[in-house]
Design a protein around this motif. Structure first.
Motif, PDB file in Angstrom:
ATOM      1  N   ASN A 242       0.812  -1.214   0.000  1.00 39.45           N
ATOM      2  CA  ASN A 242       0.000   0.000   0.000  1.00 39.45           C
ATOM      3  C   ASN A 242       0.854   1.276   0.000  1.00 39.45           C
ATOM      4  O   ASN A 242       0.753   2.117   0.913  1.00 39.45           O
ATOM      5  CB  ASN A 242      -0.938   0.011   1.207  1.00 39.45           C
ATOM      6  N   PRO A 243       1.668   1.472  -1.010  1.00 43.36           N
ATOM      7  CA  PRO A 243       2.548   2.648  -1.037  1.00 43.36           C
ATOM      8  C   PRO A 243       1.765   3.933  -1.298  1.00 43.36           C
ATOM      9  O   PRO A 243       0.636   3.914  -1.800  1.00 43.36           O
ATOM     10  CB  PRO A 243       3.480   2.339  -2.219  1.00 43.36           C
ATOM     11  N   ASP A 244       2.382   5.054  -0.969  1.00 46.75           N
ATOM     12  CA  ASP A 244       1.777   6.351  -1.263  1.00 46.75           C
ATOM     13  C   ASP A 244       1.780   6.624  -2.766  1.00 46.75           C
ATOM     14  O   ASP A 244       0.904   7.323  -3.274  1.00 46.75           O
ATOM     15  CB  ASP A 244       2.538   7.467  -0.548  1.00 46.75           C
ATOM     16  N   VAL A 245       2.772   6.079  -3.452  1.00 45.69           N
ATOM     17  CA  VAL A 245       2.894   6.306  -4.892  1.00 45.69           C
ATOM     18  C   VAL A 245       3.781   5.226  -5.496  1.00 45.69           C
ATOM     19  O   VAL A 245       4.668   4.685  -4.827  1.00 45.69           O
ATOM     20  CB  VAL A 245       3.485   7.712  -5.185  1.00 45.69           C
ATOM     21  N   VAL A 246       3.518   4.901  -6.757  1.00 48.24           N
ATOM     22  CA  VAL A 246       4.361   3.989  -7.528  1.00 48.24           C
ATOM     23  C   VAL A 246       4.979   4.785  -8.668  1.00 48.24           C
ATOM     24  O   VAL A 246       4.256   5.464  -9.415  1.00 48.24           O
ATOM     25  CB  VAL A 246       3.552   2.808  -8.106  1.00 48.24           C
ATOM     26  N   ILE A 247       6.292   4.726  -8.790  1.00 50.89           N
ATOM     27  CA  ILE A 247       6.979   5.403  -9.884  1.00 50.89           C
ATOM     28  C   ILE A 247       7.237   4.370 -10.975  1.00 50.89           C
ATOM     29  O   ILE A 247       8.037   3.456 -10.800  1.00 50.89           O
ATOM     30  CB  ILE A 247       8.315   6.028  -9.437  1.00 50.89           C
ATOM     31  N   GLY A 248       6.520   4.496 -12.065  1.00 54.25           N
ATOM     32  CA  GLY A 248       6.639   3.536 -13.150  1.00 54.25           C
ATOM     33  C   GLY A 248       7.367   4.119 -14.338  1.00 54.25           C
ATOM     34  O   GLY A 248       7.759   5.293 -14.356  1.00 54.25           O
ATOM     35  N   PHE A 249       7.585   3.295 -15.348  1.00 53.42           N
ATOM     36  CA  PHE A 249       8.081   3.774 -16.623  1.00 53.42           C
ATOM     37  C   PHE A 249       7.588   2.812 -17.691  1.00 53.42           C
ATOM     38  O   PHE A 249       7.255   1.662 -17.406  1.00 53.42           O
ATOM     39  CB  PHE A 249       9.612   3.867 -16.646  1.00 53.42           C
ATOM     40  N   GLY A 250       7.498   3.280 -18.897  1.00 58.74           N
ATOM     41  CA  GLY A 250       7.028   2.414 -19.965  1.00 58.74           C
ATOM     42  C   GLY A 250       7.189   3.075 -21.313  1.00 58.74           C
ATOM     43  O   GLY A 250       7.234   4.310 -21.411  1.00 58.74           O
ATOM     44  N   ILE A 251       7.278   2.275 -22.346  1.00 57.09           N
ATOM     45  CA  ILE A 251       7.496   2.819 -23.676  1.00 57.09           C
ATOM     46  C   ILE A 251       6.206   3.340 -24.293  1.00 57.09           C
ATOM     47  O   ILE A 251       6.237   4.107 -25.245  1.00 57.09           O
ATOM     48  CB  ILE A 251       8.130   1.773 -24.610  1.00 57.09           C
TER      49      ILE A 251
END
Length: 381
Positions: free
Chosen positions: A158-167
């Motif tokens: 249950n994080p405050d935010v997820v830092i993602g990346f994607g093409i």
């Protein structure tokens, strides 16, 4: 300089759809765009009680930006929020975060918030000794693979935010997370077109942690060191010729002249033999064209993922025909790894282009930077 614009705002429309009557007016506020010298992929607009983070370029050719509201709990309690106006609402400073690329990790360390990291996909790729200790102690949980995250564990964290990346934003796992009302921000640092622009994304993390001043200070030092090294290199008279890349399946892959790698070579004042080429990806050439141009190149940098002269020879016999191979003048970052094999350059190089530039300068102009030892680039074994 920071641009200040006074705005009269009678209501910020923080009211929920079903509770507009309880919406509370906030006082006159000051709008301020955080100064970004190089980065073009994000924008931070600060008000006196909240900020808006806009990701303008999360991946190449993105058709629309993403907007996030950053607000602390005390101010959030004074007014409800119209969630439909934003792609996510994040309480700052962030207390628990999940990152999905090793390139995100250095910013956490530089801002002294690495202990907020609670999960990461592919922990073996992490080189940082500090983060490895958190992984080994179980503080940072393994989340599988970026393209197929273990959503069960992630939701449990249950994080405050997820830092993602994607093409292209097509990660199904991240879509599942967003539906669970956990904010997901696509970090587009890798889309930037210059070394310092990539490094400036530390200000993105600074906004999440209410550490804007610290982020500015860190970046300013990186910028100063980078520009100082670049200026030093421009004063040299010699410009060694440089070859890069290597053969895979009869194709030689090497950086085009507008790539980040080529910009670093230019700033190091070397003669990269393909500096005049253009393109959005790596050059793909046949052996003959590379050999004609680079047979006598003085230095060979980053021969793909080959770790030794023997592996380079095994990969393709033609590699041994180059003077740089015969003279043992090949350097690579592949062998500078963490305890579990993660390549340090892939983790830290984007955040510290000053170190990458100094490495190239030291190798190509050994008379400069007398007391500097290359950090990433080491002689091929």
């Amino acid at each position: 300089m920071k641009k200040l614009i006074l705005l009269f705002i009678f209501s910020i429309s923080f009211a929920c759809k079903e509770d507009k009557k309880n919406s509370k007016e906030l006082p006159l506020i000051v709008k301020e765009e955080v100064t970004l010298k190089y980065a073009q992929g994000f924008l931070i607009t600060k008000f006196n009680t909240f900020s808006i983070l806009e990701i303008k370029m999360p991946w190449p050719n993105a058709k629309q930006p993403f907007k996030f509201l950053l607000i602390n709990k005390e101010d959030a309690a004074k007014a409800t929020i119209l969630r439909s106006e934003y792609d996510g609402i994040i309480m700052t400073p962030v207390q628990n975060i999940i990152c999905t690329s090793t390139t995100h990790i250095p910013a956490l360390e530089l801002l002294n918030v690495e202990k907020t990291l609670v999960g990461f996909p592919g922990t073996d790729y992490v080189s940082s000794t500090t983060i490895r200790q958190l992984i080994d102690s179980g503080t940072v949980r393994e989340l599988g693979k970026n393209e197929a995250l273990n959503t069960e564990v992630l939701l449990e964290l249950n994080p405050d935010v997820v830092i993602g990346f994607g093409i292209d934003g097509g990660n199904r796992s991240l879509e599942t997370i967003k539906k669970s009302e956990i904010p997901v921000i696509f970090n587009g640092d890798w889309v930037e077109s210059s070394p310092l622009a990539k490094a400036e994304w530390i200000k993105f993390f600074g906004a999440l942690y209410d550490k804007e001043k610290e982020a500015d200070s860190v970046f300013n030092q990186i910028e100063e060191d980078y520009l100082k090294a670049k200026k030093l290199a421009q004063n040299t008279k010699s410009k060694p010729t440089v070859l890069s890349g290597a053969m895979h399946n009869d194709i030689w892959y090497l950086p085009n002249g507008t790539s980040i790698e080529a910009q670093l070579l230019k700033d190091a004042n070397v003669n990269y033999l393909w500096s005049s080429t253009e393109g959005s990806g790596s050059l793909k050439l046949n052996f003959e064209s590379v050999f004609v141009k680079a047979k006598e190149a003085d230095i060979w940098l980053n021969p793909s993922n080959y770790t030794s002269y023997q592996s380079l020879k095994n990969g393709n016999e033609n590699h041994i025909l180059f003077d740089a191979y015969q003279n043992k003048n090949i350097y690579t970052f592949t062998n500078t790894t963490g305890a579990t094999g993660g390549v340090l350059y892939y983790e830290l190089g984007m955040t510290r282009p000053d170190l990458v530039l100094k490495d190239i300068i030291k190798i190509c102009h050994p008379e400069l930077l007398n007391y500097y030892e290359p950090y990433f680039l080491k002689p091929l074994k």
